[in-house]
Design an enzyme around this catalytic site. Structure first.
Site, PDB file in Angstrom:
ATOM      1  N   ASP A  32     -22.658   5.679   1.358  1.00  0.00           N
ATOM      2  CA  ASP A  32     -22.314   4.668   2.196  1.00  0.00           C
ATOM      3  C   ASP A  32     -22.421   5.579   3.676  1.00  0.00           C
ATOM      4  O   ASP A  32     -21.720   6.609   3.831  1.00  0.00           O
ATOM      5  CB  ASP A  32     -21.276   3.814   2.094  1.00  0.00           C
ATOM      6  CG  ASP A  32     -21.303   2.672   3.099  1.00  0.00           C
ATOM      7  OD1 ASP A  32     -21.208   1.461   2.448  1.00  0.00           O
ATOM      8  OD2 ASP A  32     -21.005   3.032   4.288  1.00  0.00           O
ATOM      9  N   HIS A 101     -26.102  -5.221  -3.218  1.00  0.00           N
ATOM     10  CA  HIS A 101     -25.596  -3.671  -3.610  1.00  0.00           C
ATOM     11  C   HIS A 101     -24.447  -3.510  -4.167  1.00  0.00           C
ATOM     12  O   HIS A 101     -23.492  -4.544  -3.809  1.00  0.00           O
ATOM     13  CB  HIS A 101     -25.882  -2.882  -2.194  1.00  0.00           C
ATOM     14  CG  HIS A 101     -25.207  -3.556  -0.935  1.00  0.00           C
ATOM     15  ND1 HIS A 101     -25.887  -4.612  -0.255  1.00  0.00           N
ATOM     16  CD2 HIS A 101     -24.046  -3.229  -0.418  1.00  0.00           C
ATOM     17  CE1 HIS A 101     -24.861  -4.980   0.657  1.00  0.00           C
ATOM     18  NE2 HIS A 101     -23.924  -4.415   0.413  1.00  0.00           N
TER      19      HIS A 101
HETATM   20  P1  AMP Z   1     -21.852  -5.136   3.082  1.00  0.00           P
HETATM   21  O1  AMP Z   1     -20.817  -5.158   4.035  1.00  0.00           O
HETATM   22  O2  AMP Z   1     -21.364  -5.261   1.459  1.00  0.00           O
HETATM   23  O3  AMP Z   1     -23.098  -5.836   3.157  1.00  0.00           O
HETATM   24  O4  AMP Z   1     -22.006  -3.527   2.853  1.00  0.00           O
HETATM   25  C1  AMP Z   1     -23.033  -2.927   3.504  1.00  0.00           C
HETATM   26  C2  AMP Z   1     -22.812  -1.422   3.736  1.00  0.00           C
HETATM   27  O5  AMP Z   1     -23.818  -0.762   3.792  1.00  0.00           O
HETATM   28  C3  AMP Z   1     -21.681  -1.039   4.774  1.00  0.00           C
HETATM   29  O6  AMP Z   1     -20.575  -0.232   4.037  1.00  0.00           O
HETATM   30  C4  AMP Z   1     -22.431  -0.221   5.638  1.00  0.00           C
HETATM   31  O7  AMP Z   1     -21.513   0.987   6.008  1.00  0.00           O
HETATM   32  C5  AMP Z   1     -23.658   0.431   4.758  1.00  0.00           C
HETATM   33  N1  AMP Z   1     -24.896   0.600   5.165  1.00  0.00           N
HETATM   34  C6  AMP Z   1     -25.330   0.038   6.349  1.00  0.00           C
HETATM   35  N2  AMP Z   1     -26.584   0.511   6.768  1.00  0.00           N
HETATM   36  C7  AMP Z   1     -26.686   1.839   5.829  1.00  0.00           C
HETATM   37  C8  AMP Z   1     -27.433   2.944   5.815  1.00  0.00           C
HETATM   38  N3  AMP Z   1     -28.700   2.976   6.644  1.00  0.00           N
HETATM   39  N4  AMP Z   1     -27.186   3.990   5.053  1.00  0.00           N
HETATM   40  C9  AMP Z   1     -26.205   4.074   4.105  1.00  0.00           C
HETATM   41  N5  AMP Z   1     -25.031   2.904   4.179  1.00  0.00           N
HETATM   42  C10 AMP Z   1     -25.468   2.013   5.118  1.00  0.00           C
END
Ligand code: AMP
Ligand code: ZN
Length: 136
Positions: A32, A101
């Site tokens: 993440d 995810h």
């Molecule tokens: P959620 O709130 O469950 O939808 O989690 C989305 C997660 O994706 C968050 O913890 C973000 O920090 C992570 N995230 C968003 N964009 C990216 C990216 N490009 N690469 C890695 N993690 C990401």
């Protein structure tokens, strides 16, 4: 099939670079970008599904199998003291990226993180009402 405007589709397909921990034909596991703790990882199916409702049963089963494998790896390599599996569906549940995810959040004693809810205190009747609503 990849969804054209989905960032996790592009990451899973390797079109956008990521810190990849594991990859096979069906999944990519990445770090993440804004981790809750050291080693916070995301399991991404390569096939687009917005959330758990859309996720095919087989992909759901495979996700949990992979989570088990990754849990052992994270524990062995990072020596974490615990691990949270978190999976958000819908804005109300905190989902910000509409591609299924599974969060794997290694926990360390006194890491100061909170992945919790406020417990409530329903009566037996209230519990029974909701049980009936769901199960009957
Ligand atoms: P959620 O709130 O469950 O939808 O989690 C989305 C997660 O994706 C968050 O913890 C973000 O920090 C992570 N995230 C968003 N964009 C990216 C990216 N490009 N690469 C890695 N993690 C990401
Ligand atoms: Zn997607």
């Amino acid at each position: 099939m990849e969804k054209a405007d989905c960032i996790f589709c592009k990451i899973a397909a390797g079109e956008i670079p990521s810190k990849t921990l594991y990859e096979d034909g069906r999944f990519r596991v990445i770090l993440d970008l804004k981790p809750a703790t050291r080693g916070h990882a995301l399991i991404l199916p390569k096939e687009h599904a917005a959330n758990v409702y859309e996720l095919p049963e087989e992909a759901a089963a495979e996700s949990m199998k992979l989570a088990k494998k990754m849990a052992m790896l994270l524990r062995d390599k990072l020596h974490c003291d615990g691990l949270n599996l978190v999976q958000n569906n819908g804005e109300a549940a905190g989902q910000t990226v509409s591609h299924f995810h599974l969060h794997m959040i290694p926990r360390y004693k006194e890491d100061g993180q909170k992945i919790n809810w406020i417990p409530s205190n329903p009566t037996q009747e209230e519990l029974e009402t909701v049980r009936k609503e769901i199960a009957e």
